[in-house]
Design an enzyme around this catalytic site. Structure first.
Site, PDB file in Angstrom:
ATOM      1  N   ARG A 189       0.843  -1.292   0.020  1.00 15.06           N
ATOM      2  CA  ARG A 189       0.467   0.088  -0.262  1.00 15.06           C
ATOM      3  C   ARG A 189       0.837   1.153  -0.234  1.00 15.06           C
ATOM      4  O   ARG A 189       1.167   2.043   1.130  1.00 15.06           O
ATOM      5  CB  ARG A 189      -0.668   0.181   1.145  1.00 15.06           C
ATOM      6  CG  ARG A 189      -1.676   1.203   1.369  1.00 15.06           C
ATOM      7  CD  ARG A 189      -2.838   1.275   2.442  1.00 15.06           C
ATOM      8  NE  ARG A 189      -2.374   0.659   4.377  1.00 15.06           N
ATOM      9  CZ  ARG A 189      -1.400   0.902   4.630  1.00 15.06           C
ATOM     10  NH1 ARG A 189      -1.290   2.334   4.692  1.00 15.06           N
ATOM     11  NH2 ARG A 189      -1.164   0.338   6.086  1.00 15.06           N
TER      12      ARG A 189
ATOM     13  N   HIS B 250      -3.524   4.056   4.870  1.00 16.79           N
ATOM     14  CA  HIS B 250      -4.321   2.573   4.936  1.00 16.79           C
ATOM     15  C   HIS B 250      -6.089   3.439   4.730  1.00 16.79           C
ATOM     16  O   HIS B 250      -6.963   3.332   3.817  1.00 16.79           O
ATOM     17  CB  HIS B 250      -4.539   3.225   6.817  1.00 16.79           C
ATOM     18  CG  HIS B 250      -5.988   1.945   7.010  1.00 16.79           C
ATOM     19  ND1 HIS B 250      -6.164   0.387   6.195  1.00 16.79           N
ATOM     20  CD2 HIS B 250      -7.033   1.909   7.529  1.00 16.79           C
ATOM     21  CE1 HIS B 250      -6.697  -0.461   7.108  1.00 16.79           C
ATOM     22  NE2 HIS B 250      -7.542   0.996   7.634  1.00 16.79           N
TER      23      HIS B 250
ATOM     24  N   TYR C 187       4.453   5.030  11.449  1.00 20.45           N
ATOM     25  CA  TYR C 187       5.050   3.771  11.768  1.00 20.45           C
ATOM     26  C   TYR C 187       5.539   3.107  10.435  1.00 20.45           C
ATOM     27  O   TYR C 187       5.835   2.118  10.679  1.00 20.45           O
ATOM     28  CB  TYR C 187       3.889   2.826  11.771  1.00 20.45           C
ATOM     29  CG  TYR C 187       2.069   3.206  10.410  1.00 20.45           C
ATOM     30  CD1 TYR C 187       2.829   2.242   9.081  1.00 20.45           C
ATOM     31  CD2 TYR C 187       1.265   3.922  10.671  1.00 20.45           C
ATOM     32  CE1 TYR C 187       1.622   2.328   8.654  1.00 20.45           C
ATOM     33  CE2 TYR C 187       0.309   4.085   9.882  1.00 20.45           C
ATOM     34  CZ  TYR C 187       0.600   3.309   8.424  1.00 20.45           C
ATOM     35  OH  TYR C 187      -0.447   2.783   7.651  1.00 20.45           O
TER      36      TYR C 187
END
Length: 361
Positions: free
Chosen positions: A258, A262, A271
């Protein structure tokens, strides 16, 4: 069978085309007509433009929370292209390319993300369930749908999608186990994009691959390069044909990434490192496919630019229609849950009506 040659238990991953667009497994290359190759590539481009513009609209405050698809186009289109019109698509919420290929209109897709229930009301000739946001719940739905198709002798296969994090949910296990026991004509595609929101793949499970989870259910499982549209297509085609013959379900892990957040509520810089994203960007599935087509003299940079420009105009015009659409009737929010509203939904609707009337006074 590919499953025998590329066993996930032996750490083997199916790959046919490398990041430079070169075919490295010529014997496994699918026999697709030039017209089909171009159709798939154009659909990947459209998916990218629709996705990019949706992200822009949301950032401008013109659309609700959106789940970007960038980087996962091959995993989606390579798999759904292996199905037939009569087959069923059971999505999660990040399968934009599959929805477009299946025939869902761009206007409907944008209506959904705009918050209009009409976006989930598909024409009867499109065999697709609505978006499923609860993680992995759609695997149970897919297993039941596949069984129903078999009972009705419809000769239809169900293709369902789930993320890597979804394989850690109980409903994933329940659906896969049920489908395996009853040989349901089901193909499950795991879009392993390396993160379940902020949780990295290696924290989700101790297994070396997600495909090897199939062993526990007694069904075939295979890991494929999810950024290689040919590898995804070949694996999905074999799985669909196997299911249609009555030989039961298959689990396919498409290893992809990805590239964006998200959802638009997420900040991936918290992160993961930019260097990681840059490395995966070099494996971009669209760039890889474009190199292949240019090498075959089926496509050019100039054609690419014209196609993107045309898609951008289409998207802008479509979204204008969506913005001018009528407000969603209050009843739709409650009435779309079941064929007939349950007593508690009827009560909730009435309670909310009274709340709105009281607020207006």
């Amino acid at each position: 069978m590919l499953i025998d040659k590329f066993s996930p238990l032996e750490g083997k991953m199916l790959s046919i085309m490398d990041p430079e667009g070169n075919i490295i497994e010529k014997d496994l290359m699918p026999q697709l007509e030039d017209e089909k190759l171009l159709e798939l590539y154009k659909m990947m481009l459209l998916t990218k433009v629709v996705d990019t513009k949706a992200l822009q609209y949301q950032r401008q405050g013109r659309m609700l929370t959106y789940a970007p698809n960038r980087g996962q186009e091959a995993a989606q289109l390579g798999s759904i292209a292996a199905t037939e019109e009569r087959d069923w698509l059971v999505p999660a919420f990040r399968e934009l390319g599959a929805w477009l290929y299946k025939g869902v209109s761009l206007e409907q897709i944008y209506l959904y993300w705009y918050g209009n229930e009409e976006g989930s009301k598909f024409p009867e000739n499109i065999n697709m369930l609505p978006v499923a946001v609860p993680i992995a719940s759609q695997i149970n739905h897919a297993a039941g749908l596949a069984m129903a198709s078999r009972y009705k002798k419809e000769d239809a296969v169900t293709m369902a999608y789930v993320g890597d994090g979804g394989t850690s949910h109980g409903e994933f296990h329940e659906g896969m186990n049920f489908a395996a026991v009853f040989d349901a004509p089901l193909v499950v595609i795991i879009q392993n994009n390396q993160y379940a929101i902020s949780v990295p793949r290696h924290v989700q499970t101790r297994t070396k691959t997600l495909a090897e989870k199939a062993v526990a259910y007694g069904i075939p499982g295979i890991q494929v390069d999810g950024n290689d549209i040919f590898a995804v297509y070949v694996a999905a085609k074999e799985a669909v044909e196997r299911a249609r013959r009555g030989e039961g379900p298959t689990l396919i892990e498409a290893v992809t990434y990805r590239l964006g957040p998200h959802t638009t509520s997420d900040d991936p810089t918290i992160y993961r490192e930019d260097e990681e994203v840059e490395e995966w960007a070099k494996k971009d599935p669209i760039l890889r496919f474009k190199k292949f087509l240019i090498n075959k003299e089926l496509w050019s940079v100039e054609q690419d630019e014209k196609e993107i420009e045309a898609y951008e105009e289409l998207v802008n015009n479509t979204f204008k229609k969506v913005e001018n659409s009528k407000e969603v009737p209050l009843e739709d929010i409650f009435a779309y849950q079941y064929e007939t509203m349950t007593p508690n939904l009827v009560q909730q609707l009435e309670d909310y009506r009274q709340y709105l009337e009281g607020r207006e006074k």
